[in-house]
Design an enzyme around this catalytic site. Structure first.
Site, PDB file in Angstrom:
ATOM      1  CE1 TYR A   1     -35.931  74.498  10.319  1.00 26.45           C
ATOM      2  CE2 TYR A   1     -34.029  75.258   9.075  1.00 26.45           C
ATOM      3  CZ  TYR A   1     -35.010  74.312   9.312  1.00 26.45           C
ATOM      4  OH  TYR A   1     -35.072  73.192   8.513  1.00 26.45           O
TER       5      TYR A   1
ATOM      6  N   GLY B   1     -30.579  69.822   3.948  1.00 25.50           N
ATOM      7  CA  GLY B   1     -29.489  70.123   4.863  1.00 25.50           C
ATOM      8  C   GLY B   1     -28.353  70.941   4.315  1.00 25.50           C
TER       9      GLY B   1
ATOM     10  CB  CYS C   1     -37.651  87.068  32.070  1.00 22.76           C
ATOM     11  SG  CYS C   1     -37.040  87.096  33.765  1.00 22.76           S
TER      12      CYS C   1
END
Length: 418
Positions: free
Chosen positions: A377, A243, A348
């Site tokens: 990520y 983290g 979209c």
């Protein structure tokens, strides 16, 4: 003599990755394309490892941050071990060359098949999320005639201070058990001959930028370990999770690895247990950029321009999902007054925006733009929404580059459709 800085920089060739022009890669491979610096991955891994050198420790790379096999293999070659959050990530670790005893298996909702695989392999630790999961692990180990290595995941009710979607240490989240329940689990597990207590695990979330939540979380498992020792319950390690945050935005205050290590080591100094870390983002995020090409530019109501690129939330979902900021710059700079731009993708969805209200040099259709800090990520969270193929991935190493994951084709996507 200090060599050139690893990673990304600009010179008269435009943006370069370890002395390789990014434009050259895009011309050959096409866009969108993720580009990784092997040298920067090595540099950051070694810096984190060195910060904990005074204490017996293991760095288990969090495969969820970037599971591309070449990236995982690179970390293994540096001495890392593996942190897997699914059966699929266990298989990635094995294919990347890790042995089973180098893998920690984490995650809420482990299926029976995943547990059978992990126990059968003999992974270093399964981080049990509940008493019920510990029961299932024991039953499977009994059936297989083996002993399972199990750690207890503790929820310390500590706020990491990051986005709520990536904060996992509050009591209201699905992760782990309370310290009181963890103590009960340790006592129960100690009575079961088919379970070997590996340690305690805590992970309060991602993108942590202050020491206070880390100290509070680690203190929780230190206290539990000391309580267990007084009752004769022995274990091997304290797994403090990962983290550690990075500076996505200019001027953002984050912890250095030395500050992080000092905070952690100060809490664990009175124990003789090995420290396990699960780094992911801090190592690989700055080592990657997403390169994309401008396909349209149009005026925006209220001023400025929409700069429409061929990458979108299917290639990098963090801005749409978390409202996350990523630095954006042109691969080749043009002279002239800057433009105010919304960098948007082709998906979209109105949320398909990579950067809001940015100042860029003049841009033209066909120009290349790089989105920074996408090594974690980025590609790993890609999707085929709008039936868009997954982007290619390239690794730069020692002045050369190679495709480490080819671009997906329409046939690849549709091969399972009936």
């Amino acid at each position: 003599m200090v060599g050139p800085m690893a990673g990304f920089a600009s010179d008269d060739r435009g943006l370069v990755c370890d002395d390789v022009p990014v434009a050259e890669i895009a011309a050959r491979v096409g866009t969108p394309v993720h580009v990784y610096s092997a040298a920067l991955i090595r540099e950051r891994y070694r810096a984190l490892d060195a910060a904990f050198a005074s204490r017996p420790h293991r760095l288990h790379y969090a495969i969820k941050a970037n599971s591309t096999t070449a990236v995982v293999r690179e970390l293994r070659s540096l001495g890392a071990r593996a942190d897997a959050n699914s059966g699929g990530e266990i298989e990635v670790a094995l294919r990347a060359g890790f042995s089973a005893d180098q893998i920690v298996f984490t995650g809420v909702g482990k299926t029976r098949a995943e547990l059978e695989r992990a126990i059968g392999l003999g992974v270093a630790a399964i981080n049990a999320e509940s008493p019920g999961e510990a029961d299932r692990i024991a039953a499977i180990a009994q059936a297989l005639g083996t002993v399972a290595n199990v750690a207890v995941r503790v929820n310390p009710d500590v706020a990491a201070g990051a986005h709520p979607h990536i904060s996992t240490g509050r009591a209201s989240t699905k992760f782990g058990v309370s310290p009181r329940d963890a103590a009960g689990m340790l006592r129960d597990m100690a009575r079961r001959p088919v379970l070997r207590i590996a340690g305690l695990h805590v992970h309060i979330g991602s993108q942590i930028t202050r020491t206070e939540p880390i100290v509070a979380a680690v203190q929780t498992i230190v206290d539990l370990a000391q309580m267990a020792a007084t009752e004769g319950i022995r274990m091997r390690h304290l797994d403090i999770g990962g983290g550690l945050g990075i500076a996505y935005e200019p001027g953002q205050q984050v912890l250095s690895v030395d500050e992080y290590a000092t905070a952690v080591l100060g809490v664990v100094r009175d124990t003789d247990l090995e420290v396990v870390l699960e780094p992911g983002r801090w190592i690989v995020a700055p080592a990657g950029v997403l390169v994309t090409q401008i396909v349209d530019i149009k005026e925006r109501a209220g001023g400025g321009s929409f700069v429409v690129v061929d990458a979108g939330m299917t290639d990098l979902i963090r801005p749409a999902f978390y409202g996350a900021y990523h630095g954006i710059e042109p691969v080749m700079r043009r002279e002239g007054p800057p433009i105010r731009a919304e960098i948007v993708g082709p998906i979209c969805e109105t949320s398909d925006t990579l950067g809001q209200d940015r100042q860029l040099p003049p841009q033209q259709v066909g120009d290349l733009i790089a989105v920074h800090d996408t090594g974690a990520y980025g590609a790993v969270m890609a999707s085929n929404y709008n039936r868009r193929p997954i982007a290619a991935e390239v690794m730069v190493d020692n002045g050369t580059w190679r495709v480490v994951r080819r671009r997906q084709t329409i046939d690849d996507m549709l091969q399972w459709d009936e």
